[in-house]
Motif scaffolding. Structure first.
Motif, mmCIF file in Angstrom:
data_model
loop_
_atom_site.group_PDB
_atom_site.id
_atom_site.type_symbol
_atom_site.label_atom_id
_atom_site.label_comp_id
_atom_site.label_asym_id
_atom_site.label_seq_id
_atom_site.Cartn_x
_atom_site.Cartn_y
_atom_site.Cartn_z
ATOM 1 N N GLY A 14 5.571 -6.394 9.183
ATOM 2 C CA GLY A 14 5.648 -5.243 8.302
ATOM 3 C C GLY A 14 6.905 -4.459 8.587
ATOM 4 N N CYS A 15 6.894 -3.198 8.182
ATOM 5 C CA CYS A 15 8.109 -2.393 8.245
ATOM 6 C C CYS A 15 8.177 -1.461 9.446
ATOM 7 C CB CYS A 15 8.226 -1.574 6.961
ATOM 8 S SG CYS A 15 8.384 -2.588 5.486
ATOM 9 N N LEU A 16 7.143 -1.432 10.280
ATOM 10 C CA LEU A 16 7.157 -0.517 11.416
ATOM 11 C C LEU A 16 7.759 -1.175 12.647
ATOM 12 C CD1 LEU A 16 3.647 1.133 11.067
ATOM 13 C CD2 LEU A 16 5.854 2.028 10.327
ATOM 14 N N ASP A 17 8.447 -0.372 13.448
ATOM 15 C CA ASP A 17 9.047 -0.837 14.695
ATOM 16 C C ASP A 17 8.307 -0.174 15.848
ATOM 17 O OD1 ASP A 17 10.571 -1.352 16.935
ATOM 18 O OD2 ASP A 17 12.489 -1.064 15.929
ATOM 19 N N PRO A 46 10.688 -3.356 -2.915
ATOM 20 C CA PRO A 46 9.468 -3.259 -3.734
ATOM 21 C C PRO A 46 8.367 -4.218 -3.291
ATOM 22 C CG PRO A 46 11.417 -3.297 -5.120
ATOM 23 C CD PRO A 46 11.878 -3.629 -3.730
ATOM 24 N N ASN A 47 8.732 -5.241 -2.503
ATOM 25 C CA ASN A 47 7.743 -6.215 -2.044
ATOM 26 C C ASN A 47 7.342 -6.018 -0.580
ATOM 27 O OD1 ASN A 47 7.702 -7.656 -4.536
ATOM 28 N ND2 ASN A 47 9.651 -8.601 -3.973
ATOM 29 N N SER A 48 7.848 -4.963 0.059
ATOM 30 C CA SER A 48 7.540 -4.720 1.470
ATOM 31 C C SER A 48 6.117 -4.204 1.646
ATOM 32 C CB SER A 48 8.511 -3.690 2.056
ATOM 33 O OG SER A 48 9.829 -4.156 2.046
ATOM 34 N N VAL A 49 5.535 -4.509 2.826
ATOM 35 C CA VAL A 49 4.247 -3.933 3.201
ATOM 36 C C VAL A 49 4.441 -3.152 4.492
ATOM 37 C CG1 VAL A 49 2.896 -5.736 2.085
ATOM 38 C CG2 VAL A 49 3.534 -5.988 4.489
ATOM 39 N N LEU A 50 3.594 -2.165 4.700
ATOM 40 C CA LEU A 50 3.715 -1.345 5.906
ATOM 41 C C LEU A 50 3.337 -2.148 7.153
ATOM 42 C CD1 LEU A 50 4.400 1.517 6.879
ATOM 43 C CD2 LEU A 50 1.961 2.075 6.676
ATOM 44 N N GLY A 51 2.231 -2.914 7.070
ATOM 45 C CA GLY A 51 1.841 -3.773 8.182
ATOM 46 C C GLY A 51 1.054 -3.087 9.275
ATOM 47 N N LEU A 52 0.394 -1.971 8.966
ATOM 48 C CA LEU A 52 -0.420 -1.280 9.965
ATOM 49 C C LEU A 52 -1.877 -1.714 9.795
ATOM 50 C CD1 LEU A 52 -0.145 1.003 12.163
ATOM 51 C CD2 LEU A 52 -1.013 2.552 10.410
ATOM 52 N N PRO A 53 -2.553 -2.146 10.880
ATOM 53 C CA PRO A 53 -3.949 -2.572 10.764
ATOM 54 C C PRO A 53 -4.837 -1.464 10.218
ATOM 55 C CG PRO A 53 -3.039 -3.247 12.868
ATOM 56 C CD PRO A 53 -2.032 -2.335 12.251
ATOM 57 N N GLY A 84 5.244 -1.941 -1.457
ATOM 58 C CA GLY A 84 6.457 -1.181 -1.722
ATOM 59 C C GLY A 84 6.404 0.288 -1.364
ATOM 60 N N TYR A 85 5.231 0.784 -0.952
ATOM 61 C CA TYR A 85 5.120 2.203 -0.613
ATOM 62 C C TYR A 85 3.895 2.428 0.268
ATOM 63 C CZ TYR A 85 1.291 2.472 -3.973
ATOM 64 O OH TYR A 85 0.092 2.282 -4.624
ATOM 65 N N PHE A 86 3.804 3.619 0.851
ATOM 66 C CA PHE A 86 2.581 4.054 1.526
ATOM 67 C C PHE A 86 2.425 5.550 1.335
ATOM 68 C CE2 PHE A 86 5.855 4.551 4.732
ATOM 69 C CZ PHE A 86 5.517 5.715 5.421
ATOM 70 N N ASP A 87 1.174 6.019 1.405
ATOM 71 C CA ASP A 87 0.856 7.426 1.180
ATOM 72 C C ASP A 87 0.269 8.056 2.437
ATOM 73 O OD1 ASP A 87 1.615 7.160 -1.461
ATOM 74 O OD2 ASP A 87 -0.441 6.981 -2.226
ATOM 75 N N LEU A 88 0.639 9.316 2.685
ATOM 76 C CA LEU A 88 0.032 10.115 3.745
ATOM 77 C C LEU A 88 -0.499 11.404 3.130
ATOM 78 C CD1 LEU A 88 2.747 9.883 6.578
ATOM 79 C CD2 LEU A 88 0.685 8.490 6.337
ATOM 80 N N VAL A 89 -1.709 11.774 3.486
ATOM 81 C CA VAL A 89 -2.271 13.056 3.055
ATOM 82 C C VAL A 89 -2.145 14.021 4.233
ATOM 83 C CG1 VAL A 89 -4.354 14.270 2.325
ATOM 84 C CG2 VAL A 89 -3.834 11.999 1.393
ATOM 85 N N ILE A 90 -1.423 15.113 4.015
ATOM 86 C CA ILE A 90 -1.054 16.017 5.110
ATOM 87 C C ILE A 90 -1.453 17.452 4.768
ATOM 88 C CG2 ILE A 90 0.881 16.952 6.450
ATOM 89 C CD1 ILE A 90 2.319 14.289 5.982
#
Length: 207
Positions: A14-17, A46-53, A84-90
């Motif tokens: 995914g996209c996280l390091d 646009p085709n990326s995933v975050l990759g967080l379990p 292609g995106y992720f959402d956070l509710v803050i």
């Protein structure tokens, strides 16, 4: 933003390091209530995933509206099927004003007693502040309790339950607020209990 160490072995590509924070562009902000907003961040393609379990959180770093650096854990509300995106509710920053509510209900776990202690002390030291405080403070053992007073304990034991909140905290009303602060699993459980008991988002705040 980066995943917590315990999630590293579970990460798909995914996209996280795991070793460093990465920047993601904010593409949309949706106001959900007076102090809650949903932030949509674009992934690199646009085709990326975050990759967080599922169920894991990531550490997010940024500046608040007063220019101070803040690092907090958040669990996205999106899945890897959202490409292609992720959402956070803050939820917004908490700033206490004397008399802003009639009663505070406080749910704290472990070292997260700190902000509750600070608010309570401010109330007690102000002779003109008549705010009532109900505190439920959870720890693994008696020895873990911070800022405790007399020795000995004859109060409740066990996990904070829906019934415990119902018995010890103020009932839902426009002039009360429930403050909660604890480890992510505790915050998630408390939020679920409060929702079932009828506390609206405006009646809740998570540190």
């Amino acid at each position: 933003m980066r995943p917590p160490p315990e999630a590293l072995s579970l990460l798909r590509e995914g996209c996280l390091d795991p070793e460093s924070f990465k920047e993601f562009k904010l593409v949309k902000r949706t106001q959900l209530s007076h102090n809650v907003a949903k932030f949509r961040f674009a992934l690199p393609t646009p085709n990326s995933v975050l990759g967080l379990p599922i169920g894991q959180h990531m550490s997010c770093r940024g500046k608040d509206n007063q220019g101070e650096d803040v690092i907090k854990p958040y669990t996205p509300t999106t899945l890897d099927s959202d490409i292609g995106y992720f959402d956070l509710v803050i939820k917004g920053r908490f700033k206490y004003q004397p008399g802003q509510v009639r009663v505070f209900g406080m749910l704290a776990g472990g070292t997260s007693i700190a902000p509750m202690f600070q608010v309570t002390r401010a109330i007690l030291e102000n002779p003109n502040d008549n705010t009532i405080v109900h505190l439920i403070y959870a720890n693994v053992s008696y020895e873990d309790i911070l800022l405790k007073a007399p020795e000995g304990w004859d109060g409740g034991v066990g996990f904070i339950s829906k019934e415990m909140i119902q018995d010890q905290c103020p009932a839902p009303a426009p002039d009360i607020q429930i403050l909660r602060c604890g480890p992510p699993p505790m915050n998630k459980a408390m939020a679920a209990h409060l929702d079932v008991l009828g506390y609206t988002p405006q009646m809740q705040f998570q540190f």
